[in-house]
Motif scaffolding. Structure first.
Motif, mmCIF file in Angstrom:
data_model
loop_
_atom_site.group_PDB
_atom_site.id
_atom_site.type_symbol
_atom_site.label_atom_id
_atom_site.label_comp_id
_atom_site.label_asym_id
_atom_site.label_seq_id
_atom_site.Cartn_x
_atom_site.Cartn_y
_atom_site.Cartn_z
ATOM 1 N N LEU A 101 0.835 -1.209 0.000
ATOM 2 C CA LEU A 101 0.000 0.000 0.000
ATOM 3 C C LEU A 101 0.866 1.254 0.000
ATOM 4 N N ILE A 102 1.905 1.252 0.847
ATOM 5 C CA ILE A 102 2.789 2.418 0.899
ATOM 6 C C ILE A 102 3.511 2.578 -0.430
ATOM 7 N N THR A 103 3.931 1.448 -1.012
ATOM 8 C CA THR A 103 4.580 1.515 -2.319
ATOM 9 C C THR A 103 3.637 2.106 -3.353
ATOM 10 N N ALA A 104 2.379 1.700 -3.299
ATOM 11 C CA ALA A 104 1.404 2.227 -4.259
ATOM 12 C C ALA A 104 1.311 3.748 -4.136
ATOM 13 N N ILE A 105 1.261 4.236 -2.896
ATOM 14 C CA ILE A 105 1.208 5.683 -2.684
ATOM 15 C C ILE A 105 2.489 6.329 -3.201
ATOM 16 N N GLY A 106 3.619 5.667 -2.910
ATOM 17 C CA GLY A 106 4.901 6.205 -3.355
ATOM 18 C C GLY A 106 4.977 6.300 -4.869
ATOM 19 N N VAL A 107 4.556 5.236 -5.551
ATOM 20 C CA VAL A 107 4.591 5.241 -7.012
ATOM 21 C C VAL A 107 3.692 6.359 -7.551
ATOM 22 N N SER A 108 2.521 6.466 -6.948
ATOM 23 C CA SER A 108 1.581 7.503 -7.380
ATOM 24 C C SER A 108 2.210 8.891 -7.256
ATOM 25 N N MET A 109 2.837 9.152 -6.121
ATOM 26 C CA MET A 109 3.450 10.468 -5.913
ATOM 27 C C MET A 109 4.658 10.667 -6.810
ATOM 28 N N VAL B 323 9.393 4.584 -2.182
ATOM 29 C CA VAL B 323 9.303 3.349 -2.970
ATOM 30 C C VAL B 323 10.552 2.498 -2.774
ATOM 31 N N LEU B 324 11.729 3.130 -2.885
ATOM 32 C CA LEU B 324 12.977 2.373 -2.755
ATOM 33 C C LEU B 324 13.103 1.773 -1.364
ATOM 34 N N LEU B 325 12.675 2.532 -0.371
ATOM 35 C CA LEU B 325 12.743 2.056 1.000
ATOM 36 C C LEU B 325 11.896 0.806 1.165
ATOM 37 N N MET B 326 10.677 0.838 0.589
ATOM 38 C CA MET B 326 9.783 -0.309 0.695
ATOM 39 C C MET B 326 10.383 -1.522 -0.007
ATOM 40 N N LEU B 327 11.056 -1.273 -1.140
ATOM 41 C CA LEU B 327 11.601 -2.395 -1.901
ATOM 42 C C LEU B 327 12.877 -2.934 -1.277
ATOM 43 N N LEU B 328 13.745 -2.031 -0.784
ATOM 44 C CA LEU B 328 15.073 -2.459 -0.345
ATOM 45 C C LEU B 328 15.148 -2.686 1.158
#
Lengths: 300, 353
Positions: A101-109, B323-328
């Motif tokens: 979910l956080i990644t989804a928000i991150g990608v969106s931003m 994003v990178l933080l979540m992935l790595l």
């Protein structure tokens, strides 16, 4: 009376666009249990895909040009959706859902922020070109339906019908429904969930791209942040219909469009954004599974 | 600090009789006895107003620390994902600023010097702002915390946006232009004091039975419920506490910048706070503190780059980092550990649902 009918016509054409976006949310949620926040940005990219391909395509006859632009933008966004799934969501599939979910928000931003850089779309609004001539198509007792509204509604309906046919009458659609029902059992039956999930993203993103072009034609100011509010409302539509349910997303989208048109018509337009969220909260309070949703029980 | 209805169950269960009991009670009061004078001393040494850029940034970092630590109670301890922190911040900020603006000119305690009287007013206004935000948190939390998973994120987001739209349409508080002329009451002393309160509170909360129930909800909500934990009740209370401190931070911000604008409380502000909590490590108090300071300084440090290129890279870096933080490094800088825990215990990562 004619005023009410006019609002309903406006609401239908807006609502069919919401429904197109809501379908993407609901399909991804169906197979992954993930709120794909980046879906709103795919919609925005769809509008810009139309903007740039219109610039690039020479002016020939209007209707085929419109269709060509639609197909180009849909193809582009399908690729974007595929890339997002592959790069951001797939590595996290066995991680806690909060991470996704956080990644989804991150990608969106990230897409918004990169889009605002001057060498992409730039921060200031662009004007979407006129793809089809507009004007009143039908006038009946004070109610007018413009050509754009008709095109919007008919294209949305056609796409939804195509999607419906694909999901309920094709092998891949059957596989999608199987994965949505139970991913593990589906994989035991010889279905490759990775492929099905990728296909889901392709379908949802293509529909969002179409919605982006339809919105761009009706509201010609397009900008990198345009997806935020529209995407949220489409998500509300998906929840209203029962997330994970295709018919629910369509009905929810139309319903949200109608309600919004009525609020703008009879109330104050400054509250139009708040109303959708009010509906969301009301739905979650009264019937969290949505209008068409089934109650799912969680187990340890 | 325990006056707001959060039981501090850490020491009450099995108190030994006699002097030991007194010692334990004294020990739990020790941070307050040492901390508050220390903060007062520190604030006396530091300049009172934001008269230099460095102090200005330090104040902003402090306010972000309060925000991040408070959001950590919901997102970190409980594992519920709230995206409406900016909304609660706005409620607290606007209520507190309205109080100081309305009462400020008329209210003067005759027996106190003016500065102390103003400070007291500010404190009361901040408490009122926090209480209003806590009430808003209760209203949001009661219905939405019955739901599981991602719904809370979207509901809180919706509430945050509703609050912003309402403020934009309320001419009493300045509408979309914002509320101007708020007295600059939020000095470094007050910011440090509230950091102290929120850090101590959440540290004790986690050690208490209440906190353990919250952690149980984070680890597995269904299992916690099956073990007899009133999951909704605990989540709602955690949510109210978190909103209370968000309101406090809003009041601090308003009285620090001397203005409040609905544009400051968008979805992006909530995301910023979430980024702090995630960067620090969900559930880690010290992680939230460090991340809040880092993420306040980062855009300031990037300012030369921004001046040079004329581009605002801040959001690009923020979101790419997320994003990178979540992935790595999906568990953040500190995971759920704390700086003050000496040995890094090796154990399986907590699976948040």
């Amino acid at each position: 009376m004619s005023e009410l009918l006019q609002h309903l016509v406006n609401g239908l054409s807006l609502g069919s666009v919401y429904a197109l976006i809501a379908l993407g949310y609901t399909m991804v949620y169906g197979v992954l249990q993930l709120i794909n926040f980046a879906h709103a940005e795919v919609f925005m990219l769809g509008a810009f895909g139309g903007f740039y391909s219109a610039r690039w395509l020479p002016a020939f006859r209007e209707e085929p040009r419109f269709l060509a632009i639609l197909v180009l933008s849909m193809a582009f966004c399908a690729g974007v959706g595929l890339a997002i799934e592959r790069l951001a969501y797939r590595p996290l599939r066995d991680k806690p859902r909060l991470n996704a979910l956080i990644t989804a928000i991150g990608v969106s931003m990230l897409i918004q922020a990169v889009g605002q850089l001057p060498w992409f779309m730039g921060p200031s609004p662009q004007f979407f070109p006129t793809l089809l001539p507009n004007g009143p198509l039908v006038e009946l007792g004070g109610v007018s339906i413009t050509r754009l509204q008709a095109v919007s509604f008919v294209s949305a309906l056609a796409l939804m019908a195509a999607l419906h046919r694909l999901i309920f009458h094709s092998r891949l659609g059957t596989a999608m429904r199987a994965v949505s029902f139970d991913s593990r059992v589906a994989s035991l039956m010889g279905i490759n969930p990775d492929r099905v999930i990728a296909f889901t993203f392709v379908l949802g993103s293509a529909l969002a791209a179409a919605a982006g072009i339809l919105v761009g034609m009706s509201y010609p100011r397009i900008e990198p942040m345009m997806g935020v509010m529209l995407g949220l409302k489409a998500f509300v539509a998906a929840v209203l219909g029962g997330i994970g349910n295709l018919k629910g997303a369509m009905a929810g989208g139309i319903l949200i469009g109608l309600i919004e048109a009525l609020v703008v018509g009879y109330g104050t337009s400054s509250y139009r954004d708040a109303v959708a969220f009010g509906i969301l909260i009301f739905v979650l309070l009264v019937k969290p599974s949505g209008l068409f949703g089934r109650v799912a029980t969680e187990k340890v | 600090m325990e006056a707001h209805g959060i039981p501090d169950g850490s020491a009450t269960a099995e108190l030994p009789p006699g002097n030991d009991a007194l010692a334990i009670r004294m020990r739990s009061a020790l941070p307050a006895l040492v901390g508050v004078p220390a903060i007062a001393l520190l604030a006396w040494l530091l300049p009172g107003t934001n008269d230099s850029y460095l102090v200005y940034v330090a104040g902003l970092a402090g306010i972000n620390v309060v925000l991040a630590v408070s959001l950590n109670i919901v997102n970190g301890f409980t594992g519920q994902f709230s995206l409406g922190h900016a909304g609660f911040m706005a409620v607290g900020g606007y209520v507190a600023a309205s109080i100081t603006l309305a009462v400020g000119s008329r209210w003067q305690l005759a027996f106190l010097p003016a500065a102390l009287s103003d400070g007291l007013l500010f404190f009361v206004a901040t408490l009122a702002g926090g209480a209003a935000a806590g009430l808003a948190g209760l209203l949001v939390g009661l219905p939405s915390l019955r739901l599981r998973g991602d719904y809370l994120a979207i509901v809180t987001l919706g509430f945050g946006e509703i609050i912003r739209v309402l403020i934009e349409n309320m001419q009493v508080v300045g509408g979309s232009t914002g509320l101007l002329g708020i007295p600059p009451s939020a000095t470094l002393f007050w910011i440090l004091l509230w950091i102290f309160v929120v850090v101590l509170w959440s540290k004790r909360l986690r050690a208490s039975t209440h906190g353990r129930a919250l952690l149980a909800v984070r680890e597995d909500e269904v299992a916690a419920e099956a073990m007899g934990v009133d999951t909704t009740g605990y989540k709602v209370r955690a949510f109210v506490v978190s909103s209370f401190f968000a309101g406090v931070a809003g009041s601090l911000l308003g009285h620090y910048l001397q203005l409040l604008s609905p544009r400051d409380f968008t979805f992006l502000k909530s995301i910023e706070v979430v980024a702090m909590v995630v960067l620090g490590g969900l559930g880690s108090i010290s992680g939230a503190v460090i991340a809040a300071v880092l993420l306040t300084i980062l855009p300031e440090a990037l300012r030369p780059l921004q001046d040079y290129t004329g581009l605002d890279f801040r959001m690009v870096i923020y979101s790419a980092m997320l994003v990178l933080l979540m992935l790595l490094r999906p568990r953040g800088l500190l995971g759920s550990r704390e700086l003050w825990e000496r040995r890094a215990r090796r154990r399986a990562p907590p699976e948040a649902t």
